[in-house]
Design a protein around this motif. Structure first.
Motif, mmCIF file in Angstrom:
data_model
loop_
_atom_site.group_PDB
_atom_site.id
_atom_site.type_symbol
_atom_site.label_atom_id
_atom_site.label_comp_id
_atom_site.label_asym_id
_atom_site.label_seq_id
_atom_site.Cartn_x
_atom_site.Cartn_y
_atom_site.Cartn_z
ATOM 1 N N GLY A 23 -35.019 -10.743 10.996
ATOM 2 C CA GLY A 23 -36.095 -11.085 10.062
ATOM 3 C C GLY A 23 -36.986 -9.896 9.722
ATOM 4 O O GLY A 23 -37.733 -9.962 8.738
ATOM 5 N N HIS A 24 -36.976 -8.857 10.519
ATOM 6 C CA HIS A 24 -37.810 -7.675 10.202
ATOM 7 C C HIS A 24 -37.093 -6.404 10.682
ATOM 8 O O HIS A 24 -37.577 -5.702 11.570
ATOM 9 C CB HIS A 24 -39.215 -7.800 10.812
ATOM 10 N N PRO A 25 -35.921 -6.137 10.020
ATOM 11 C CA PRO A 25 -35.062 -5.042 10.491
ATOM 12 C C PRO A 25 -35.686 -3.654 10.305
ATOM 13 O O PRO A 25 -35.583 -2.803 11.186
ATOM 14 C CB PRO A 25 -33.809 -5.186 9.617
ATOM 15 N N GLU A 26 -36.350 -3.438 9.167
ATOM 16 C CA GLU A 26 -36.863 -2.102 8.881
ATOM 17 C C GLU A 26 -38.056 -1.800 9.785
ATOM 18 O O GLU A 26 -38.173 -0.694 10.337
ATOM 19 C CB GLU A 26 -37.269 -2.033 7.400
ATOM 20 N N LEU A 27 -38.915 -2.788 9.976
ATOM 21 C CA LEU A 27 -40.048 -2.612 10.902
ATOM 22 C C LEU A 27 -39.534 -2.287 12.296
ATOM 23 O O LEU A 27 -40.060 -1.396 12.982
ATOM 24 C CB LEU A 27 -40.896 -3.893 10.951
ATOM 25 N N SER A 28 -38.498 -3.009 12.729
ATOM 26 C CA SER A 28 -37.947 -2.789 14.070
ATOM 27 C C SER A 28 -37.449 -1.363 14.211
ATOM 28 O O SER A 28 -37.710 -0.697 15.213
ATOM 29 C CB SER A 28 -36.811 -3.774 14.339
ATOM 30 N N ARG A 29 -36.744 -0.871 13.179
ATOM 31 C CA ARG A 29 -36.252 0.513 13.213
ATOM 32 C C ARG A 29 -37.408 1.494 13.287
ATOM 33 O O ARG A 29 -37.379 2.450 14.052
ATOM 34 C CB ARG A 29 -35.417 0.805 11.964
ATOM 35 N N ARG A 30 -38.430 1.231 12.482
ATOM 36 C CA ARG A 30 -39.573 2.133 12.419
ATOM 37 C C ARG A 30 -40.272 2.184 13.789
ATOM 38 O O ARG A 30 -40.612 3.263 14.287
ATOM 39 C CB ARG A 30 -40.539 1.639 11.333
ATOM 40 N N VAL A 31 -40.480 1.013 14.371
ATOM 41 C CA VAL A 31 -41.172 0.975 15.675
ATOM 42 C C VAL A 31 -40.300 1.621 16.745
ATOM 43 O O VAL A 31 -40.794 2.351 17.614
ATOM 44 C CB VAL A 31 -41.552 -0.479 16.066
ATOM 45 N N HIS A 32 -38.985 1.396 16.666
ATOM 46 C CA HIS A 32 -38.128 2.045 17.660
ATOM 47 C C HIS A 32 -38.146 3.559 17.505
ATOM 48 O O HIS A 32 -38.142 4.310 18.494
ATOM 49 C CB HIS A 32 -36.688 1.531 17.601
ATOM 50 N N ALA A 33 -38.184 4.032 16.265
ATOM 51 C CA ALA A 33 -38.244 5.485 16.041
ATOM 52 C C ALA A 33 -39.530 6.063 16.632
ATOM 53 O O ALA A 33 -39.518 7.138 17.249
ATOM 54 C CB ALA A 33 -38.159 5.781 14.546
ATOM 55 N N LEU A 34 -40.628 5.329 16.465
ATOM 56 C CA LEU A 34 -41.903 5.739 17.087
ATOM 57 C C LEU A 34 -41.744 5.850 18.602
ATOM 58 O O LEU A 34 -42.180 6.819 19.230
ATOM 59 C CB LEU A 34 -42.968 4.660 16.846
ATOM 60 N N ALA A 35 -41.120 4.821 19.181
ATOM 61 C CA ALA A 35 -40.933 4.784 20.634
ATOM 62 C C ALA A 35 -40.064 5.954 21.086
ATOM 63 O O ALA A 35 -40.352 6.594 22.111
ATOM 64 C CB ALA A 35 -40.302 3.456 21.053
ATOM 65 N N ALA A 36 -39.019 6.249 20.313
ATOM 66 C CA ALA A 36 -38.136 7.369 20.662
ATOM 67 C C ALA A 36 -38.928 8.673 20.646
ATOM 68 O O ALA A 36 -38.725 9.555 21.501
ATOM 69 C CB ALA A 36 -36.960 7.424 19.692
ATOM 70 N N GLY A 37 -39.852 8.789 19.700
ATOM 71 C CA GLY A 37 -40.701 9.972 19.634
ATOM 72 C C GLY A 37 -41.574 10.107 20.879
ATOM 73 O O GLY A 37 -41.735 11.204 21.434
ATOM 74 N N VAL A 38 -42.140 8.994 21.317
ATOM 75 C CA VAL A 38 -42.985 9.021 22.524
ATOM 76 C C VAL A 38 -42.147 9.423 23.743
ATOM 77 O O VAL A 38 -42.584 10.222 24.579
ATOM 78 C CB VAL A 38 -43.663 7.644 22.739
ATOM 79 N N LEU A 39 -40.940 8.892 23.843
ATOM 80 C CA LEU A 39 -40.057 9.263 24.958
ATOM 81 C C LEU A 39 -39.811 10.777 24.958
ATOM 82 O O LEU A 39 -39.891 11.428 25.999
ATOM 83 C CB LEU A 39 -38.724 8.509 24.873
ATOM 84 N N ARG A 40 -39.514 11.322 23.780
ATOM 85 C CA ARG A 40 -39.271 12.777 23.686
ATOM 86 C C ARG A 40 -40.511 13.554 24.111
ATOM 87 O O ARG A 40 -40.425 14.478 24.929
ATOM 88 C CB ARG A 40 -38.908 13.149 22.246
ATOM 89 N N GLU A 41 -41.673 13.158 23.575
ATOM 90 C CA GLU A 41 -42.927 13.833 23.930
ATOM 91 C C GLU A 41 -43.145 13.852 25.436
ATOM 92 O O GLU A 41 -43.669 14.800 25.994
ATOM 93 C CB GLU A 41 -44.116 13.073 23.342
#
Lengths: 484, 484
Positions: A159-177
């Protein structure tokens, strides 16, 4: 090889590869100091808030839930990520029960035993449709699993695929940081039903968290139980949330309580797991005036489009099914032009208590802005109606605050069937705190001894382990003392 | 109507009538002051001890376990009944988390929430064969369920039917003395398999506790999950309890550790759920001398008849199955004349680590006095062997007390697969205390987040309930403040 088969094989391979990365990350993440986990949770909360405006715009576009509601939901999501971080820092995952050795023969004599908690391993987390932030990629299940020392593999909701991708990308960024492996927060995009079963069945997955439909949840729960080694499945599958309006609650007037209830039924277009779906009202003149006021107030509620066309369709089917049951009177019917993509009009139905008790079809959730009023002749009817419901997230008891035998009986039955019993207010809106309990007997939860909201949710992903006559390093390694 | 069908109908009717009495007793027992529950637990302990001599004589006649062991087991049973009573008096079942209301908007603003624990309802309790006191009529499951405010319905084990009846009659006498209804401790005598499924499937049963065979347990677990409303099933289904003998453990000598281990393998004729069944030994000269000493010491162990002829038969089949696997060397074979009813001779088998890992048939429990030695070439082999085991009640690590990377890796893997990790001693003998954990990943337990021994066992039968904005009487009624 057929194209369908090829696609399935490639999808399964993608899932296996996500699980492999998470499995690889699990041991190091579990062994990390708890301060590493709490820093991650705080970093995720900060990242969400930093990008709040575009995330909310995207969420509104995909879900129609409205910026006001979504702002509040994002704030709640960040609040609970930080709340778990605070509790980790205070030692929530490092609780130890230590029993010194006692000399002599058993049963009094014993070795040195230390009881502590170990993470269950990678958690497969199925996002909800109706909370694009609070029960999705970085929602309560993810926050509590990460706090417990479990990496997560997220299956986003379609129901909210693009938001999910966006939030996951944010999370991946935090993991890298923060220098953490990407496998700490895995992501399985656009998985089919078969792929979802594959994920739950994967030998390297240690537990499952699920919020969603009864059918989808039961299918995955069965898959978790069909494994060679079954694993814990924490599913929230549906709830009718009875609300009892005693005569006492209507002693002053009927309009205000009716308006309050109508707003709760229509909140978020009725797409709340705690939406009040069964309203028990005395079968007397005041009760009738209350039901009339409720119908008027509900008719005046502004709704918005439902989360997905399929859910709109499901809502129409569920309400038609209720309307068609013997004895059901429709108090508020569907309006013409209420097609998928458009806001559905609220519905209200009515039935007598005996017919409700006798017909299990009436105990099913209508996910959307609808409720069934059940008219009770006396206290015994009310108890029978609640007993017939069996399992629900909440029961709300209006006007039951006096210490009487009738109210004690009501409270006792309510606690038998529900995880949360309210004596005031409405069940929609679930506070995130230590004392919260969000879960109830089946089908509300597949594991009613646990909660999916509030800080006790961390317990779902921890398993007790007793160390016997352990050297100090073995004990220390288990409660946040180790370095990554 | 056929005689078989008539018998089944009459047996089902008997079960329904026992459940009806227990269901009737549940509400009043749950609402009783906790002092009522603790007085019952103490009364049951006293009654057991008062009749200890004839009970032990009868138990020995039915189980062959010997008066020494049975004396200890009865003492342990009374000890844990009183232990739960002490903890009830100290408030174990009355734990409350209270969060005061916070003014303002969510997520920080919230209503008043009080989290407490409610009993799950009548518990169907399936007695074990191998602990005629401690895991039977008044054993740990019964004690913890009664402490939690749940009435119990006991399905006795067919291995000690007369003892079960006698102990239940004692319990019924205590209930009468204390003015409690007989339904608080129900008893289903000589139930068939079909009747057992009926009991687990009964809508008025709220949870199941089971200790026994994998097959019997899985059948009932499936029945619990096949209900319209599935209920928690706490089953302990089998465990191989690996014991790792590191070179460090044999640095001094091999005879003493071999004798200690042989005694644990043969204890109670190997009929312990924590009996060490997989012994991991380094594939070197010292390791070989240890295995030889173990075989000699095991051959010298005196065993007694097994609990039932069926179990003796099962033991012979299981050991033949292991012996027939490729690569298995028999170190200690069956002696002639080891028929059912006679004491079986202990068995010892040996295999290399790689063959063990590759063959799942070798990971299965041999219930009786037998063990499989797995020879490991290096540390990595040991980790692979443990990982292959998957779920077990215990792992024992001998000679792993030094803080080294190898021992840390060993401890980490052990904790992933077991509920209890020992650094000294043998796994047989499970202390009853607050820090105990008896349960592990499947198949050791169906719910590895819980324990069936120790005082945390009470948590299996309690479900959290949050009261929102509750009046004081509603909170008080739930934590032992109410009178019967």
């Amino acid at each position: 090889m057929s194209a369908v088969l090829e696609a399935a094989i490639s999808e399964f391979a993608a899932i296996d590869s996500v699980v492999a990365r998470s499995h690889e990350a699990q041991a190091a993440y579990a062994a990390a100091r708890h301060a590493v986990r709490s820093a991650l949770l705080r970093g995720l909360a900060d990242a969400l808030e930093r990008d709040a405006a575009p995330l909310i715009a995207l969420a509104d576009e995909e879900t129609s839930l409205g910026a006001g509601r979504l702002n509040g939901e994002l704030a709640r999501t960040a609040f609970q990520l930080r709340g778990f971080a605070d509790r980790l820092d205070a030692g929530i995952a490092a609780r130890i029960v230590d029993n010194a050795a006692v000399a002599g023969a058993p049963p009094a004599g014993r070795p040195h035993l230390t009881r502590m908690f170990a993470p269950l391993g990678p958690v497969a987390m199925f996002s909800a449709s109706n909370f694009p932030f609070a029960f999705s990629v970085l929602g309560g299940d993810t926050a509590s699993a990460l706090a417990a020392g479990c990496v997560v593999i997220i299956k986003p909701h379609s129901g909210h695929p693009e938001l999910s991708r966006r939030v996951h990308a944010l999370a991946a960024g935090v993991l890298r940081e923060q220098g953490l492996p990407e496998g700490v927060i895995g992501f399985v995009d656009q998985a089919s039903r078969e792929a979802a079963v594959r994920l739950v069945s994967h030998p390297d997955v240690g537990a499952v968290a699920f919020t969603g439909s009864y059918q989808g949840g039961v299918a995955l729960w069965k898959a978790a139980n069909a494994r060679a080694c079954p694993i814990p499945f924490y599913g929230e599958l549906g709830s009718v949330n009875p609300l009892v309006v005693t005569p006492q609650a209507l002693a002053q007037e009927v309009e205000t309580p009716a308006a309050t209830l109508a707003a709760s039924i229509a909140l978020g277009c009725g797409q709340f797991c705690t939406s009040p779906g069964v309203i028990v009202v005395r079968d007397d003149g005041t009760g009738t005036r209350f039901v009339e006021a409720l119908a008027r107030s509900l008719a005046a509620q502004r709704t918005h489009a439902m989360l997905t066309p399929a859910m709109h369709c499901g809502f129409e089917k569920a309400t038609e099914h209720i309307a068609a049951q013997p004895g059901v009177v429709t108090r508020l019917a569907a309006q013409a032009g209420s097609a998928a993509g458009h806001p559905p009009t609220p519905r209200l139905f009515e039935i007598d208590a005996q017919s409700f008790v006798a017909n299990a079809a009436l105990h099913e959730e209508m996910f959307g802005p609808a409720a069934l009023v059940v008219r009770a002749r006396h206290d015994a009817d009310v108890l029978d109606v609640l007993t017939a419901v069996e399992g629900t997230l909440t029961v709300t008891l209006w006007g039951a605050e006096a210490d009487t035998a009738a109210n004690r009986a009501l409270a006792a039955v309510a606690q038998r069937i529900a995880g949360r019993v309210l004596f005031r207010g409405v069940p929609t809106g679930v506070a995130v705190c230590d004392a919260q309990q969000h879960g109830g007997p089946w089908p509300a939860s597949t594991q009613p001894q646990t909660t999916s909201v509030g800080y006790a949710a961390i317990e779902r992903f921890l398993r007790p382990v007793a160390l016997q006559d352990a050297p100090p390093w073995a004990i220390d390694a288990n409660h946040g003392g180790a370095t990554v």
